[in-house]
Design a protein around this motif. Structure first.
Motif, PDB file in Angstrom:
ATOM      1  N   ILE A  61      27.290  57.933 -49.026  1.00 31.08           N
ATOM      2  CA  ILE A  61      27.290  59.395 -49.072  1.00 31.08           C
ATOM      3  C   ILE A  61      28.693  59.943 -49.339  1.00 31.08           C
ATOM      4  N   VAL A  99      25.092  65.447 -54.044  1.00 27.30           N
ATOM      5  CA  VAL A  99      24.488  65.624 -52.725  1.00 27.30           C
ATOM      6  C   VAL A  99      23.435  66.727 -52.778  1.00 27.30           C
ATOM      7  N   VAL A 159      22.250  67.806 -37.813  1.00 31.30           N
ATOM      8  CA  VAL A 159      21.731  67.447 -39.137  1.00 31.30           C
ATOM      9  C   VAL A 159      20.216  67.631 -39.182  1.00 31.30           C
ATOM     10  N   LYS A 168      20.779  54.992 -50.128  1.00 31.28           N
ATOM     11  CA  LYS A 168      22.004  55.670 -49.692  1.00 31.28           C
ATOM     12  C   LYS A 168      22.449  55.093 -48.343  1.00 31.28           C
ATOM     13  N   ALA A 182      25.180  56.065 -44.906  1.00 33.69           N
ATOM     14  CA  ALA A 182      26.146  56.922 -44.216  1.00 33.69           C
ATOM     15  C   ALA A 182      26.604  56.197 -42.963  1.00 33.69           C
ATOM     16  N   LEU A 189      26.568  63.706 -42.550  1.00 35.36           N
ATOM     17  CA  LEU A 189      25.921  64.545 -43.571  1.00 35.36           C
ATOM     18  C   LEU A 189      26.170  66.027 -43.345  1.00 35.36           C
ATOM     19  N   ARG A 240      28.433  67.920 -45.549  1.00 35.13           N
ATOM     20  CA  ARG A 240      28.003  67.900 -46.947  1.00 35.13           C
ATOM     21  C   ARG A 240      26.832  68.854 -47.215  1.00 35.13           C
TER      22      ARG A 240
END
Length: 311
Positions: free
Chosen positions: A6, A14, A45, A296, A298, A304, A307
């Motif tokens: 990420i 993104v 998140v 993906k 992270a 996240l 982002r």
């Protein structure tokens, strides 16, 4: 395809990725929390996903808890969500029997815990008592007799801290009956215990014991088997596999579920598997190991937030 970190994605990438899914399925322990503590940033998140219009489902292979216990935990830790957005394997076991029209005058023998029996209560399916059962230990097997309930026509095998010779004997005996149903909640080999010099056997070891004794294969409900996603789809027909993101910390359950069902996948490094393992699988010549590679990665789900908070 190689896994994309990420942190290496542009803001535009993104945004495009975020717009590519409408539904989020996320594992719990190791992704959202460890023990009784939320992993930093994870609640924010999950709630940001909802603000952006995503439907969130919590999916777990743990069969020891009823969904009500998970609901209390996600509320306490700030994740929110409705009861029908919590999908555990105890719930799946009860749902499977209900969906296949299990005769409610019959009973289930449970090698497992109260999470399973409480879910069976919710759908009105009878079962035999759970807990320790050591009634036939240390006896002459040649003269062994055991009282079996004539109404039992299904066995559910899950995590059972009271696993015993007697339970294996009874489970195998019930499964020898014509038309009996054999369900396994999941086949996780071990329960992760970081920082401790012990190995905790997982549900898979107990399922394997029953399977060996019975001489037949179970219907396996938990990750990575597709039945978990299929039941989500059955309950929520608007969920589309290509527009669903599966988040997990364990490749052989979470990520493989995604691959088996045509979902997008995101692995986080706060649980079982690491980025180093992902890189090993990427370069492996073993096609099965290559399937463990997520789309993906992270370091943690909370990464996240920065982002996606302004999208």
């Amino acid at each position: 395809m190689p896994c994309t970190h990420i942190n290496h994605m542009s803001d535009e990438d993104v945004k495009s990725w975020l717009n590519s899914f409408d539904t989020v399925m996320t594992d719990c322990d190791g992704v959202l929390w460890v023990g009784a503590e939320a992993i930093q940033g994870s609640p924010q998140v999950i709630n940001r996903f909802r603000e952006l219009g995503k439907r969130v489902f919590f999916v777990t292979n743990n069969s020891t808890k009823h969904r009500r216990e998970y609901k209390q935990k996600v509320d306490t830790l700030g994740f929110g969500g409705d009861l029908d957005e919590i999908i555990g394997t105890a719930y799946l076991a009860a749902s499977y029997l209900e969906d296949c029209g299990f005769d409610k005058t019959k009973k289930v023998y449970v090698v497992g815990s109260a999470g399973i029996t409480q879910e069976l209560d919710d759908v009105g399916i009878q079962y035999l008592p759970i807990g320790p059962d050591i009634g036939v230990e240390n006896r002459d097997l040649a003269s062994l007799t055991v009282d079996l309930d004539p109404h039992v026509h299904a066995v559910i095998a899950g995590m059972d801290l009271h696993i015993s010779f007697t339970k294996l004997l009874k489970a195998a005996s019930y499964l020898s009956r014509e038309g009996s149903i054999f369900i396994a909640t999941n086949t996780d080999a071990q329960f992760p215990m970081k920082g401790k010099e012990i190995v905790v056997p997982g549900t898979g070891s107990m399922v394997a014991a029953v399977e060996t004794a019975a001489g037949r294969k179970p219907i396996i409900l938990g990750k990575p088997n597709p039945l978990m996603f299929e039941i989500v789809q059955k309950r929520h027909p608007s969920v589309k596999p290509e527009r669903t993101l599966m988040i997990g910390d364990r490749a052989d359950t979470d990520i493989l579920l995604g691959k088996n069902c045509g979902l997008q996948t995101l692995m986080v490094g706060t649980g079982v598997h690491s980025l180093e393992k992902v890189k090993d699988w990427e370069t492996s010549t073993d096609s099965e190991e290559q399937r463990l590679v997520p789309d993906k990665f992270a370091d943690r789900l909370g990464d996240l937030l920065d982002r996606i908070k302004d999208l």
